[in-house]
Scaffold this active site. Structure first.
Site, PDB file in Angstrom:
ATOM      1  N   CYS A 251       0.736  -0.829  -0.220  1.00 21.36           N
ATOM      2  CA  CYS A 251      -0.381   0.170   0.095  1.00 21.36           C
ATOM      3  C   CYS A 251       0.735   1.180   0.325  1.00 21.36           C
ATOM      4  O   CYS A 251       2.250   0.828   0.895  1.00 21.36           O
ATOM      5  CB  CYS A 251      -0.745  -0.119   1.069  1.00 21.36           C
ATOM      6  SG  CYS A 251      -2.419  -1.231   1.270  1.00 21.36           S
TER       7      CYS A 251
ATOM      8  N   TRP B 185      -2.737  -2.799  -1.495  1.00 19.85           N
ATOM      9  CA  TRP B 185      -2.775  -4.235  -1.477  1.00 19.85           C
ATOM     10  C   TRP B 185      -3.148  -4.694  -0.596  1.00 19.85           C
ATOM     11  O   TRP B 185      -2.845  -4.440   0.550  1.00 19.85           O
ATOM     12  CB  TRP B 185      -1.501  -4.355  -1.401  1.00 19.85           C
ATOM     13  CG  TRP B 185      -0.734  -5.710  -2.510  1.00 19.85           C
ATOM     14  CD1 TRP B 185      -0.340  -6.148  -3.329  1.00 19.85           C
ATOM     15  CD2 TRP B 185      -0.527  -6.509  -0.937  1.00 19.85           C
ATOM     16  NE1 TRP B 185      -0.307  -7.937  -3.289  1.00 19.85           N
ATOM     17  CE2 TRP B 185      -0.508  -8.221  -2.274  1.00 19.85           C
ATOM     18  CE3 TRP B 185      -0.705  -7.272   0.129  1.00 19.85           C
ATOM     19  CZ2 TRP B 185      -0.305  -9.122  -1.448  1.00 19.85           C
ATOM     20  CZ3 TRP B 185      -0.562  -8.065   0.327  1.00 19.85           C
ATOM     21  CH2 TRP B 185       0.169  -9.691   0.036  1.00 19.85           C
TER      22      TRP B 185
ATOM     23  N   HIS C  55      14.798 -37.062  -9.726  1.00 16.42           N
ATOM     24  CA  HIS C  55      14.350 -37.937  -8.422  1.00 16.42           C
ATOM     25  C   HIS C  55      13.089 -37.131  -8.184  1.00 16.42           C
ATOM     26  O   HIS C  55      12.044 -37.878  -7.196  1.00 16.42           O
ATOM     27  CB  HIS C  55      15.403 -37.608  -6.804  1.00 16.42           C
ATOM     28  CG  HIS C  55      16.444 -37.982  -7.445  1.00 16.42           C
ATOM     29  ND1 HIS C  55      16.457 -39.261  -7.035  1.00 16.42           N
ATOM     30  CD2 HIS C  55      17.781 -37.269  -7.384  1.00 16.42           C
ATOM     31  CE1 HIS C  55      17.649 -39.225  -7.374  1.00 16.42           C
ATOM     32  NE2 HIS C  55      18.710 -38.487  -7.637  1.00 16.42           N
TER      33      HIS C  55
ATOM     34  N   ASN D  31      -0.967   1.699   5.537  1.00 14.45           N
ATOM     35  CA  ASN D  31      -0.196   1.056   5.052  1.00 14.45           C
ATOM     36  C   ASN D  31       0.043  -0.147   5.986  1.00 14.45           C
ATOM     37  O   ASN D  31       0.718  -0.038   7.381  1.00 14.45           O
ATOM     38  CB  ASN D  31       0.474   1.612   4.084  1.00 14.45           C
ATOM     39  CG  ASN D  31       2.778   0.648   3.967  1.00 14.45           C
ATOM     40  OD1 ASN D  31       1.691  -0.250   3.900  1.00 14.45           O
ATOM     41  ND2 ASN D  31       3.138   1.299   4.338  1.00 14.45           N
ATOM     42  N   GLY D  32       0.098  -1.094   5.806  1.00 18.71           N
ATOM     43  CA  GLY D  32       0.179  -2.275   7.127  1.00 18.71           C
ATOM     44  C   GLY D  32      -0.787  -2.818   7.668  1.00 18.71           C
ATOM     45  O   GLY D  32      -1.903  -3.042   7.281  1.00 18.71           O
TER      46      GLY D  32
ATOM     47  N   GLU E   6      15.480 -17.873  -9.486  1.00 15.10           N
ATOM     48  CA  GLU E   6      15.442 -16.491  -9.998  1.00 15.10           C
ATOM     49  C   GLU E   6      14.827 -16.298 -11.595  1.00 15.10           C
ATOM     50  O   GLU E   6      13.404 -15.493 -11.270  1.00 15.10           O
ATOM     51  CB  GLU E   6      16.607 -15.778 -10.162  1.00 15.10           C
ATOM     52  CG  GLU E   6      16.294 -14.133 -10.346  1.00 15.10           C
ATOM     53  CD  GLU E   6      15.296 -13.377  -9.111  1.00 15.10           C
ATOM     54  OE1 GLU E   6      14.667 -13.971  -8.288  1.00 15.10           O
ATOM     55  OE2 GLU E   6      14.998 -12.562  -9.867  1.00 15.10           O
TER      56      GLU E   6
ATOM     57  N   GLU F  86       6.150 -14.953 -11.569  1.00 11.63           N
ATOM     58  CA  GLU F  86       5.498 -13.346 -11.027  1.00 11.63           C
ATOM     59  C   GLU F  86       5.119 -12.437 -12.340  1.00 11.63           C
ATOM     60  O   GLU F  86       3.933 -12.283 -12.331  1.00 11.63           O
ATOM     61  CB  GLU F  86       6.796 -12.565 -10.718  1.00 11.63           C
ATOM     62  CG  GLU F  86       7.646 -12.545  -9.465  1.00 11.63           C
ATOM     63  CD  GLU F  86       8.132 -11.735  -8.693  1.00 11.63           C
ATOM     64  OE1 GLU F  86       8.117 -10.979  -7.917  1.00 11.63           O
ATOM     65  OE2 GLU F  86       9.333 -11.394  -9.340  1.00 11.63           O
TER      66      GLU F  86
ATOM     67  N   LYS G 119       5.230  -4.207  -4.297  1.00 10.31           N
ATOM     68  CA  LYS G 119       6.983  -4.124  -4.176  1.00 10.31           C
ATOM     69  C   LYS G 119       7.038  -4.403  -3.286  1.00 10.31           C
ATOM     70  O   LYS G 119       8.217  -5.122  -2.857  1.00 10.31           O
ATOM     71  CB  LYS G 119       7.071  -3.507  -5.131  1.00 10.31           C
ATOM     72  CG  LYS G 119       8.960  -2.524  -4.827  1.00 10.31           C
ATOM     73  CD  LYS G 119       8.989  -2.977  -6.514  1.00 10.31           C
ATOM     74  CE  LYS G 119      10.430  -3.039  -6.524  1.00 10.31           C
ATOM     75  NZ  LYS G 119      11.626  -3.922  -7.149  1.00 10.31           N
TER      76      LYS G 119
ATOM     77  N   ARG H 111       3.459  -0.175  -5.323  1.00  7.53           N
ATOM     78  CA  ARG H 111       3.361  -0.817  -3.826  1.00  7.53           C
ATOM     79  C   ARG H 111       2.293  -1.487  -3.561  1.00  7.53           C
ATOM     80  O   ARG H 111       1.784  -1.969  -2.324  1.00  7.53           O
ATOM     81  CB  ARG H 111       3.646   0.705  -2.733  1.00  7.53           C
ATOM     82  CG  ARG H 111       4.587   1.344  -2.078  1.00  7.53           C
ATOM     83  CD  ARG H 111       4.758   2.046  -1.628  1.00  7.53           C
ATOM     84  NE  ARG H 111       4.602   1.710  -0.298  1.00  7.53           N
ATOM     85  CZ  ARG H 111       5.336   1.572   0.335  1.00  7.53           C
ATOM     86  NH1 ARG H 111       6.667   1.820   0.064  1.00  7.53           N
ATOM     87  NH2 ARG H 111       5.130   0.793   2.122  1.00  7.53           N
TER      88      ARG H 111
ATOM     89  N   LYS I 225      11.050 -14.795 -12.137  1.00  5.36           N
ATOM     90  CA  LYS I 225      10.698 -13.819 -12.800  1.00  5.36           C
ATOM     91  C   LYS I 225       9.582 -13.898 -13.656  1.00  5.36           C
ATOM     92  O   LYS I 225       8.192 -13.842 -14.060  1.00  5.36           O
ATOM     93  CB  LYS I 225      11.958 -13.773 -13.733  1.00  5.36           C
ATOM     94  CG  LYS I 225      13.174 -12.641 -12.709  1.00  5.36           C
ATOM     95  CD  LYS I 225      12.586 -11.740 -12.454  1.00  5.36           C
ATOM     96  CE  LYS I 225      12.018 -11.315 -11.196  1.00  5.36           C
ATOM     97  NZ  LYS I 225      12.958 -11.302 -10.388  1.00  5.36           N
TER      98      LYS I 225
HETATM   99  C1  AGP Z   1      11.172  -9.667  -6.975  1.00  2.00           C
HETATM  100  O1  AGP Z   1      10.673 -10.178  -8.112  1.00  2.00           O
HETATM  101  C2  AGP Z   1       9.924 -10.345  -5.867  1.00  2.00           C
HETATM  102  N1  AGP Z   1       9.371  -9.070  -6.388  1.00  2.00           N
HETATM  103  C3  AGP Z   1       9.940 -10.287  -4.269  1.00  2.00           C
HETATM  104  O2  AGP Z   1      10.554 -11.684  -4.744  1.00  2.00           O
HETATM  105  C4  AGP Z   1      10.545  -9.809  -3.237  1.00  2.00           C
HETATM  106  O3  AGP Z   1      12.177 -10.107  -4.151  1.00  2.00           O
HETATM  107  C5  AGP Z   1      10.821 -10.492  -2.317  1.00  2.00           C
HETATM  108  O4  AGP Z   1       9.460 -10.052  -1.628  1.00  2.00           O
HETATM  109  C6  AGP Z   1      11.069  -9.944  -1.097  1.00  2.00           C
HETATM  110  O5  AGP Z   1      11.931  -8.058  -1.499  1.00  2.00           O
HETATM  111  P1  AGP Z   1      13.284  -6.779  -0.659  1.00  2.00           P
HETATM  112  O6  AGP Z   1      14.424  -7.629  -1.152  1.00  2.00           O
HETATM  113  O7  AGP Z   1      12.305  -5.556  -1.102  1.00  2.00           O
HETATM  114  O8  AGP Z   1      13.032  -7.860   1.270  1.00  2.00           O
END
Ligand code: AGP
Length: 613
Positions: free
Chosen positions: A2, A77, A509, A103-104, A486, A493, A608, A27, A490
């Site tokens: 948020c 969010w 396995h 936010n939170g 990674e 996501e 984010k 956010r 990506k």
């Molecule tokens: C990355 O593409 C993601 N959006 C997510 O996994 C992110 O890396 C994770 O939430 C950790 O965020 P931070 O590095 O701000 O702690």
């Protein structure tokens, strides 16, 4: 999660609030809203909408000559309550007198809500936030700041909120507890927001707020309170950020721009930290060299992409410095029996510096006496306050929800730490360390050359051909394993395609059962001592009809015999290859998502910064 913004000053603020929200949209973007106040009407305008900021603008319509000079806004969010207009912020007290954006999470909102309902208060939403304006309204006796101060001790959880009262249209009251909130100080105006880009165009003078401080904002003044005590005036810090960083700078998306900013992020992360003789200076760690050399174990705690950077770091630190490294996702680490203690170094890797699970894991380790260092991209973030030292990545602002440049900058920062540790512990000879330092210094340029070549466009084109595939398996060995993790993350996501990522040796396995004629398998097959083993695994998947997309080191022509598609990565020593070989996978995910017509900067359900557990 948020984004919140508030403004009080001398200018009509409708557009300032909407533009600020657009800057905070990364956010959270499932719904949004704003409210404006003035003397005559109390609430002059209040609009909420489901969807991103475009929907809010559409719902709000044209400006219509709004003259309100005080307002607050929110981009959401969802945590508590579905994505509906009723659950969008601002939330109001039942009598409409108090407005709040937050936010939170209010962790004890259930009991608070019950108490209020028992007292006859009627709620209009399913959110935890709504208890805040309801409580403030009940405490209000002509002074909004006093009412907020009275309510604050009743609230459990971590949050940042901004409150307004219709009877005080020239005043906002803001609070933060472990969620970000900053004040922007302009000439006869004050901003308050979750992040600086929300008001960067308007002012660069910023005041940071500590946990549980209450800030009273008026056009010409802001005062900060800790309980009933008014704190001395706090000097504003000047932010020198590049305003363009919050714009797309000619790229079609923030993510593509940020992929291309990786050379600069890596250069800046090395910056002045590497001496000509290859030695590394990391003054912010909060440990002198003698103590650092004696570190017995390293624990890395992180989430998502930052966790993957930690996995790469383990290979580097164990190989160069011979210190055992344990890497764990923070959401698990925080609830296990923590065996870290004095003599251990704990690295909390978090680009945002606000990830709730990572902060909690760092706290657990710190309580046990370990030395905790935050590896983060954001100055003044909560992680920097909850640690004994800081290792900054210098990637600049990252807006795209899918992390790219912050990831490679994290790996670079960990490489610098590994190099420093290796020298301090004499696990590396000075000559060996100098060679590695020179290889590290070359990487930004290698990547710059790669990104300026036809290779990225080729990756995007190759990816588009797979746009209709329902599943991808990612395989790799050694440092290729975290690269696979990674790359697969990506793709998940931003393209919403299911993926599995496995160490290639584990494939037989179980995961091999997933393969069928034409199944796409992405294999990280960069040069190194496991290359032949990886080629054997490629043969095994091809024997089952799989179609192989290999990430390989430039110049290794052999791989073309084993793969249907090759995504080239710049040549580096094997241990450093994760910094370069992840880039074609970022592009591959990007190309696929684009071919599927998806919004890569705002993937569904994500945000984010993840400030909730
Ligand atoms: C990355 O593409 C993601 N959006 C997510 O996994 C992110 O890396 C994770 O939430 C950790 O965020 P931070 O590095 O701000 O702690």
């Amino acid at each position: 999660m948020c984004g919140i913004i508030g403004y009080v000053g001398g200018r009509p603020c409708r557009e300032l609030i909407l533009t600020g929200l657009e800057r905070l949209e990364y956010r959270g973007y499932d719904s949004s809203g704003f409210a404006l106040l003035d003397e005559a009407q109390g609430v002059a305008e209040s609009v909420r909408a489901v969807g991103n900021l475009g929907e809010l603008r559409a719902a709000a319509g044209a400006n219509g000559g709004s003259t309100s000079t005080c307002g607050l806004g929110h981009t959401r969010w969802a945590t508590h309550g579905r994505v509906t207009e009723a659950n969008a912020h601002p939330h109001a007290s039942a009598d409409g007198s108090v407005l709040v954006v937050m936010n939170g999470i209010i962790e004890n909102y259930g009991e608070l809500r019950q108490e209020l309902q028992d007292a006859g208060v009627v709620f209009a939403s399913e959110t935890d936030t709504e208890v805040v304006p309801q409580l403030i309204a009940r405490e209000y006796a002509g002074d909004l700041a006093a009412a907020v101060r009275a309510v604050l001790p009743k609230l459990g959880g971590h949050f940042a909120f901004v409150a307004a009262h219709v009877a005080e249209p020239g005043r906002l009251v803001a609070v933060r507890r472990e969620c970000p909130l900053v004040i922007g100080v302009g000439a006869s105006e004050r901003f308050v927001a979750s992040a600086i880009p929300a008001f960067l165009r308007e002012t660069r003078d910023v005041v940071l707020i500590d946990n549980d401080e209450v800030v009273v904002l008026e056009a010409d003044d802001h005062t900060i309170w800790a309980g009933a005590e008014r704190l001395p005036a706090r000097r504003a810090e000047r932010v020198e950020w590049d305003e363009d960083a919050a714009e797309k700078g000619g790229y079609e998306t923030f993510m593509l721009k940020e992929i291309h900013e990786q050379p600069a992020a890596l250069w800046d992360t090395i910056g002045d930290r590497m001496r000509p003789d290859g030695s590394v200076e990391l003054p912010g760690l909060g440990l002198d060299d003698a103590t650092l050399a004696r570190v017995e174990r390293i624990h890395v705690v992180a989430c998502g992409t930052s966790y993957h950077a930690g996995l790469v770091g383990r290979y580097l630190i164990e190989d160069w410095a011979r210190v055992p490294v344990h890497v764990e996702v923070a959401s698990e680490y925080r609830y296990r029996t923590c065996l870290a203690g004095p003599g251990d170094l704990v690295l909390g890797i978090t680009q945002s510096g606000e990830t709730a699970d990572t902060l909690a894991a760092m706290r657990v380790a710190r309580e046990r006496g370990a030395h905790v260092v935050a590896v983060t991209n954001i100055m003044g973030s909560q992680a920097t306050r909850d640690s004994d030292g800081v290792l900054y990545t210098r990637a600049g602002l990252e807006i795209g929800v899918a992390a790219t440049k912050t990831h490679t900058a994290q790996v670079m920062a960990l490489s610098l730490l590994a190099l420093k540790l290796g020298r301090l512990r004499w696990a590396l000879t000075p000559a060996g360390a100098l060679d590695l330092a020179e290889e590290l210094r070359r990487i930004p340029e290698l990547l710059e050359t790669y990104l300026a070549s036809p290779a990225p466009a080729q990756v995007l084109e190759a990816a588009a051909a797979y746009a209709d595939r329902p599943f991808f398996l990612y395989l790799g060995r050694h440092v290729g394993v975290p690269v696979c993790f990674e790359g697969a993350l990506k793709l998940k996501e931003i393209s919403y395609i299911p993926t599995e990522a496995y160490p290639a040796g584990e494939m037989k396995h179980g995961p091999i059962a997933l393969l069928d004629e034409g199944s796409p398998v992405v294999v990280v097959a960069t040069d190194g001592h496991v290359f032949d083993k990886v080629v054997s695994n490629i043969q095994e998947v091809r024997a089952r009809g799989a179609r192989v997309i290999a990430v390989a080191t430039e110049g290794n022509e052999e791989i073309s015999r084993h793969a249907e598609d090759v995504l080239w990565a710049p040549r580096t020593p094997a241990l450093l290859s994760p910094i370069t070989s992840v880039v074609p996978l970022q592009l591959f995910a990007y190309g696929l998502a684009r071919a599927r017509g998806l919004n890569v900067d705002q993937p569904r359900n994500l945000a984010k910064t993840v400030t909730v557990e």
